[in-house]
Motif scaffolding. Structure first.
Motif, PDB file in Angstrom:
ATOM      1  N   SER A   1      -4.321   6.937  -0.889  1.00 51.03           N
ATOM      2  CA  SER A   1      -3.662   5.632  -0.843  1.00 51.03           C
ATOM      3  C   SER A   1      -4.166   4.740  -1.962  1.00 51.03           C
ATOM      4  CB  SER A   1      -3.918   4.956   0.509  1.00 51.03           C
ATOM      5  OG  SER A   1      -5.312   4.766   0.725  1.00 51.03           O
TER       6      SER A   1
ATOM      7  N   PRO B   1      -3.026   0.459  -3.739  1.00 48.91           N
ATOM      8  CA  PRO B   1      -2.165  -0.719  -3.589  1.00 48.91           C
ATOM      9  C   PRO B   1      -0.911  -0.613  -4.444  1.00 48.91           C
ATOM     10  CG  PRO B   1      -4.445  -1.357  -4.038  1.00 48.91           C
ATOM     11  CD  PRO B   1      -4.343   0.117  -4.297  1.00 48.91           C
TER      12      PRO B   1
ATOM     13  N   ARG C   1       4.593  -1.707   1.786  1.00 44.96           N
ATOM     14  CA  ARG C   1       3.926  -0.475   2.194  1.00 44.96           C
ATOM     15  C   ARG C   1       4.951   0.646   2.205  1.00 44.96           C
ATOM     16  NH1 ARG C   1      -0.156   0.709   7.245  1.00 44.96           N
ATOM     17  NH2 ARG C   1       0.194   2.956   7.377  1.00 44.96           N
TER      18      ARG C   1
ATOM     19  N   MET D   1       0.848  -1.195   0.000  1.00 42.97           N
ATOM     20  CA  MET D   1       0.000   0.000   0.000  1.00 42.97           C
ATOM     21  C   MET D   1       0.881   1.242   0.000  1.00 42.97           C
ATOM     22  SD  MET D   1      -3.113   1.247   0.082  1.00 42.97           S
ATOM     23  CE  MET D   1      -4.134  -0.121   0.608  1.00 42.97           C
TER      24      MET D   1
END
Length: 339
Positions: A180, A182, A188, A1
């Protein structure tokens, strides 16, 4: 993410690009070939590219990984300028990128030579990039510009930055102050804008989900690349180009300037610079020479100067001259002549 964290002033510094980034379009189009994505809207583009494929183009594949896209490939209006600009790309971004590629797989001999600053390898990189541009980008340039400018207009009508950010892509989530979406894999990563704002760049050849670029340098504004809405298949559109004789007469860039003014005019000096991928000062110089030669005219409204072609300029682009104006014959005898 990936999480993009907005500061107090960053939301006011969000803007949607008005024009395509052709350098990024080229890089993303090669990435699409490397990744093997088969979007049916690009089937005609792929078929035409396959029919005119230059085997040396495969050298560009050595610069890619599934998640790494070279940002140092440069596209100019004139492929000759593309070749020079790419060959002379700044050393640091180029080496940093190839170092990241080398962290995932062994670099090819070509990539190692480019990273080492070998002049022949750098010239070859410029040559291959320019050749690929003429086959994969230039025949579709007008359609790419139309798609991106249409997307810009669509986002602009949404008004507030919150609505624009929430509309970018189904995978994007906007909840103040965090945008945000993926990433490839399960990693992340957080990016703080820290007052730099964010440029939203619609892309025709973009991947199926947004990608962040130019975020590591605190002096640069990060760019969020997102897929523009494409109504149908990407089709080549024949675009008038200056004849060889006209190019020999005026020079490559000046002939391209006359063609751009005739195709997109009336246009401002800033618009002309964008169309040619040159500085505003250079565009002004070329436009002045064209106007002084009677090929274009200049109109001033306040501080803005717009350029439009004259009949002579259009005739030269079409490859013929207008008929000469006939002068009425004088009935008076020349002074000193016998009658």
């Amino acid at each position: 993410m990936l999480r993009i964290i907005f500061g107090a002033d960053d939301l006011d510094r969000v803007r949607v690009a008005e024009r395509p980034d052709m350098s990024m379009e080229l890089s993303l189009s090669v990435h699409g070939l490397v990744s093997g994505h088969c979007d049916p809207r690009f089937q005609v583009w792929r078929n035409r590219l396959r029919a005119s494929w230059n085997p040396r183009t495969a050298l560009l594949f050595d610069l890619y990984t599934p998640s790494a896209i070279p940002e140092f490939l440069t596209v100019r209006r004139d492929p000759g300028a593309t070749e020079s600009a790419t060959a002379e790309a700044p050393e640091e971004p180029l080496r940093d990128h190839l170092r990241s590629v080398g962290g995932t797989r062994q670099l090819s001999a070509f990539a190692r030579s480019v990273a080492a600053g070998d002049r022949r390898a750098r010239r070859l990189l410029g040559n291959v990039t320019a050749d690929y541009q003429t086959r994969a980008i230039d025949p579709y340039r007008r359609q790419i510009e139309t798609i991106v400018t249409t997307d810009h207009g669509r986002r602009r009508r949404l008004g507030e930055p919150d609505r624009v950010l929430a509309s970018l892509h189904p995978s994007v989530s906007w909840r103040r102050p965090v945008l945000s979406f993926p990433l490839v894999g399960s990693c992340r990563h957080d990016i703080r804008l820290d007052g730099r704002g964010l440029l939203l760049q619609p892309c025709v050849f973009g991947p199926r989900r947004p990608v962040i670029a130019r975020f590591e340098d605190p002096r640069q504004q990060p760019v969020l690349l997102y897929p523009a809405r494409i109504g149908g298949p990407l089709q080549p559109e024949p675009e008038p180009t200056p004849s060889r004789n006209l190019t020999a007469l005026l020079g490559q860039t000046r002939a391209a300037a006359l063609e751009a003014i005739a195709t997109h005019g009336p246009c401002s000096t800033k618009d002309l610079a964008g169309l040619l991928d040159i500085s505003t000062a250079s565009a002004s110089e070329h436009a002045t020479v064209l106007a002084d030669s009677g090929l274009t005219t200049k109109d001033r409204e306040g501080r803005t100067v717009t350029h439009r072609p004259t009949p002579l300029g259009r005739a030269l682009l079409a490859g013929h001259l207008p008929p000469p104006t006939r002068r009425r014959a004088s009935t008076a005898a020349p002074r000193g002549a016998a009658v």
